[in-house]
Scaffold this active site. Sequence first.
Site, PDB file in Angstrom:
ATOM      1  N   ASP A 100       0.856  -1.181   0.000  1.00  0.00           N
ATOM      2  CA  ASP A 100       0.000   0.000   0.000  1.00  0.00           C
ATOM      3  C   ASP A 100       0.902   1.244   0.000  1.00  0.00           C
ATOM      4  O   ASP A 100       1.413   1.624  -1.049  1.00  0.00           O
ATOM      5  CB  ASP A 100      -0.899  -0.106   1.230  1.00  0.00           C
ATOM      6  CG  ASP A 100      -1.935   0.990   1.340  1.00  0.00           C
ATOM      7  OD1 ASP A 100      -2.198   1.663   0.353  1.00  0.00           O
ATOM      8  OD2 ASP A 100      -2.494   1.176   2.441  1.00  0.00           O
ATOM      9  N   LYS A 128      -1.220  -1.703  -4.516  1.00  0.00           N
ATOM     10  CA  LYS A 128      -1.957  -0.423  -4.504  1.00  0.00           C
ATOM     11  C   LYS A 128      -0.957   0.690  -4.772  1.00  0.00           C
ATOM     12  O   LYS A 128      -0.750   1.565  -3.927  1.00  0.00           O
ATOM     13  CB  LYS A 128      -2.565  -0.209  -3.120  1.00  0.00           C
ATOM     14  CG  LYS A 128      -3.742  -1.085  -2.783  1.00  0.00           C
ATOM     15  CD  LYS A 128      -4.244  -0.640  -1.414  1.00  0.00           C
ATOM     16  CE  LYS A 128      -5.612  -1.159  -1.108  1.00  0.00           C
ATOM     17  NZ  LYS A 128      -6.010  -0.766   0.276  1.00  0.00           N
TER      18      LYS A 128
END
Length: 172
Positions: A100, A128
């Site tokens: 992330d 992500k």
Amino acid sequence: MSQLILYLSKDEIQKIVADMAKRISDDYKGKNPVFVGILKGSFIFLSDIVRYLTIPAELDFIRTSSYGNKSVSSGEVKLTKDIEVDIKNRDVIIVEDVADTGVTLSYLIDYMNSKNPNSIKTCALLDKRGYRKIGIELDYYGHYVSEGFLVGYGLDYAEKYRCLPDIYDLKL
Ligand code: IMP
Ligand code: MG
């Protein structure tokens, strides 16, 4: 009321994981890398990917905490369980469920580099990359995620949903 929307089915996940294992097996032919799974999120992904490998592999686990029970990172990483295999001169592949902000992976790369491995690569099922705070590029990733908070297949929200066989987008 929260809602779960199917994001990747277990069949889609298996195709993605088998493909990643093939790329890793090709790249590490003749080698014996150490796969270090980041607990708890990667435990199902790691257990699947190693069964598709055509090379030998050793396994270990490390645990960090940064999220608490929230869906937004606190930005701080704490090591709560260390590895036990001696990775000096070894080829290490760090296995993450979701990359992330990149804070966890960059912390772990620095930490493991201090143990003098021969090489370190990173592998995450989900990327992500639009949310990175630290410019980490994954060596292997399975599926690009543009938005959402995903649960299931090892991924949790406040320790819930890890055991679901498919991956869902959690709408809180
Ligand atoms: P980082 O922000 O890259 O440091 O990621 C920290 C951790 O957040 C990862 O190890 C994941 O387990 C978790 N995480 C990030 N996004 C999600 C998500 O969508 N679902 C579940 N866990 C997530
Ligand atoms: Mg996690």
